[in-house]
Design an enzyme around this catalytic site. Sequence first.
Site, PDB file in Angstrom:
ATOM      1  N   LYS A 112      -1.616  -4.463  12.725  1.00  0.00           N
ATOM      2  CA  LYS A 112      -1.502  -3.963  11.348  1.00  0.00           C
ATOM      3  C   LYS A 112      -1.767  -2.457  11.306  1.00  0.00           C
ATOM      4  CE  LYS A 112      -1.929  -3.750   6.817  1.00  0.00           C
ATOM      5  NZ  LYS A 112      -0.726  -3.725   5.979  1.00  0.00           N
TER       6      LYS A 112
ATOM      7  N   LYS B 172      -1.184  -8.361   3.135  1.00  0.00           N
ATOM      8  CA  LYS B 172      -1.329  -8.652   1.697  1.00  0.00           C
ATOM      9  C   LYS B 172      -0.239  -9.597   1.185  1.00  0.00           C
ATOM     10  CE  LYS B 172       1.951  -5.843  -0.062  1.00  0.00           C
ATOM     11  NZ  LYS B 172       2.506  -5.824   1.295  1.00  0.00           N
TER      12      LYS B 172
ATOM     13  N   GLY C 129       0.842  -1.196   0.000  1.00  0.00           N
ATOM     14  CA  GLY C 129       0.000   0.000   0.000  1.00  0.00           C
ATOM     15  C   GLY C 129       0.879   1.249   0.000  1.00  0.00           C
ATOM     16  N   ASN C 130       2.096   1.111   0.537  1.00  0.00           N
ATOM     17  CA  ASN C 130       3.015   2.242   0.576  1.00  0.00           C
ATOM     18  C   ASN C 130       3.620   2.543  -0.782  1.00  0.00           C
ATOM     19  OD1 ASN C 130       2.584   2.580   3.316  1.00  0.00           O
ATOM     20  ND2 ASN C 130       4.146   1.067   3.828  1.00  0.00           N
TER      21      ASN C 130
ATOM     22  N   LYS D  42       8.367  -9.787   4.795  1.00  0.00           N
ATOM     23  CA  LYS D  42       8.616 -10.206   3.406  1.00  0.00           C
ATOM     24  C   LYS D  42       9.361 -11.538   3.381  1.00  0.00           C
ATOM     25  CE  LYS D  42       7.298  -6.424   1.089  1.00  0.00           C
ATOM     26  NZ  LYS D  42       6.243  -6.247   2.084  1.00  0.00           N
TER      27      LYS D  42
END
Lengths: 299, 299
Positions: B121, B204, B9-10, B262
């Site tokens: 989150k 996500k 989203g960033n 990640k």
Amino acid sequence: MQIVIAIGGNALLRRGQPMEADVQLQNVAVAAAAVAEVARAHAVALVHGNGPQVGLLALQAEAYAGVRPYPLDVLGAETEGMLGYLIGQELYGLLPGRQIATLLTQVEVDPDDPAFARPTKPIGPIYTREQAERLAAERGHSIAPDGAAFRRVVPSPEPRRILEIETIRLLMRAGVLVICGGGGGIPVAVRAGVVRGVEAVIDKDLAAVLIAREIGADALLLLTDVDAVYEGWGTPAARRIAETTPAELRSRGFASGSMGPKVQAACRFVEESGRVAGIGRLEDAAAILAGRAGTRVVR
Amino acid sequence: MQIVIAIGGNALLRRGQPMEADVQLQNVAVAAAAVAEVARAHAVALVHGNGPQVGLLALQAEAYAGVRPYPLDVLGAETEGMLGYLIGQELYGLLPGRQIATLLTQVEVDPDDPAFARPTKPIGPIYTREQAERLAAERGHSIAPDGAAFRRVVPSPEPRRILEIETIRLLMRAGVLVICGGGGGIPVAVRAGVVRGVEAVIDKDLAAVLIAREIGADALLLLTDVDAVYEGWGTPAARRIAETTPAELRSRGFASGSMGPKVQAACRFVEESGRVAGIGRLEDAAAILAGRAGTRVVR
């Protein structure tokens, strides 16, 4: 058969109801039950309105000072997400094992459409005349009477092309129930291959006509809160018109009455495709298709 | 090959940028160019974050007094609509003739997931400690430090099942570029066949892992603003790890560092599928896939 069903934003939020999430969920349950009844026997693409909802998002955006309100095309995309989710979720429970897909849908319009100079599509809540005039003065909104009340109105250009039409065809052929063209689709202009949103809300019945024609649907159901087109509507001799033709509807003035937009959409689909359109009450969807309720428009 | 790409989203709204529509459109152009480069040669499913955007919608909803704010699942659906539209629109111009489908995606979570008791989150804008504490007191939000700043945090349960997975498979096989699982997908619980949203935001990257595994993707690209996983990060001897294994990453502590989420997602995908995961910069998407940039994680 392949059926396109169009249901009004008002079926999801009835006139005057508070725009709360739980109220919409209850209304969605009624709509989903009607759609599921048709979908058990047929391939279905579902098109829904978004008038109340897109207006609410605009109000919320205006109420928050931190960020400039997003344009109507972006708000329209948000309502496709929200309403597709709520309707699809309800359908999921009613149609076990069926894939249900809410597909974001962009609809090309002509940036020179005369509709941009003449806003007609009501969105958001109903206001008194004083409230509406204050909002118009403060925010530059266009307003117009809607029954005895007033609402904000925005341009409603003609839908020309569905950008995702091949995907809709693919999903329909595979038996996926497709929720598409929500709110009439997100209005965009395409110039030199570049797509950009425009400030408008497309009529969802006209978007449904275009989708139905482009996928070669066998029938188009335009569902509302009136159970049929009537001869002598409002008189003691009122009689439901069970079956008629575009020529008859147009020659007898039905295309400009209170059912005008539905009648025009039905006529357009039947004339362009030679297939059947039905007009009637949401709850009667399957009965209209079977010819037991509503008004069927045939060539 | 079939590739699943996850972008933050960033990437659509960088840290500290104002949350204006036009700023996001500019960022979307960068993301779309990177995705299009991969999509010219491969089938692609694109998963994007929604942290800043879902937080903005929550703030807007709270700012408007007329209607109670909608729950997070509904706001998540709105962001899938908005961001799918903005990204898809940009991709449309870059991939002439390609069908691009934004598919609303519901993700089943366990209503007893321990994450519901421990919000982690971050969503929405960054605040000073004082601002964050005031919001927490006034609205009952959970807050947590995010770097030197503070943000609202919400529960982030594990994704268990993608309700629309068959449709995603169908679209991928047909060569449609699918934008799905936006914002990690809309979190829902399924009880006795009935689907209901839950108040959460799914990670996500983990949603992308699940989608990639379920469609049998050949590779998963986890894209961010860091160009690779580094040995000795922050030291003069820092060295990009070009290729590694889940075992090596885990044993050397990378799964709990700043790239932890990640790295964990990459390890999970490689361990479960035996296929390749890549971590790196958004702009390097195609180069990471080709092994010329980023970090490749292999069995």
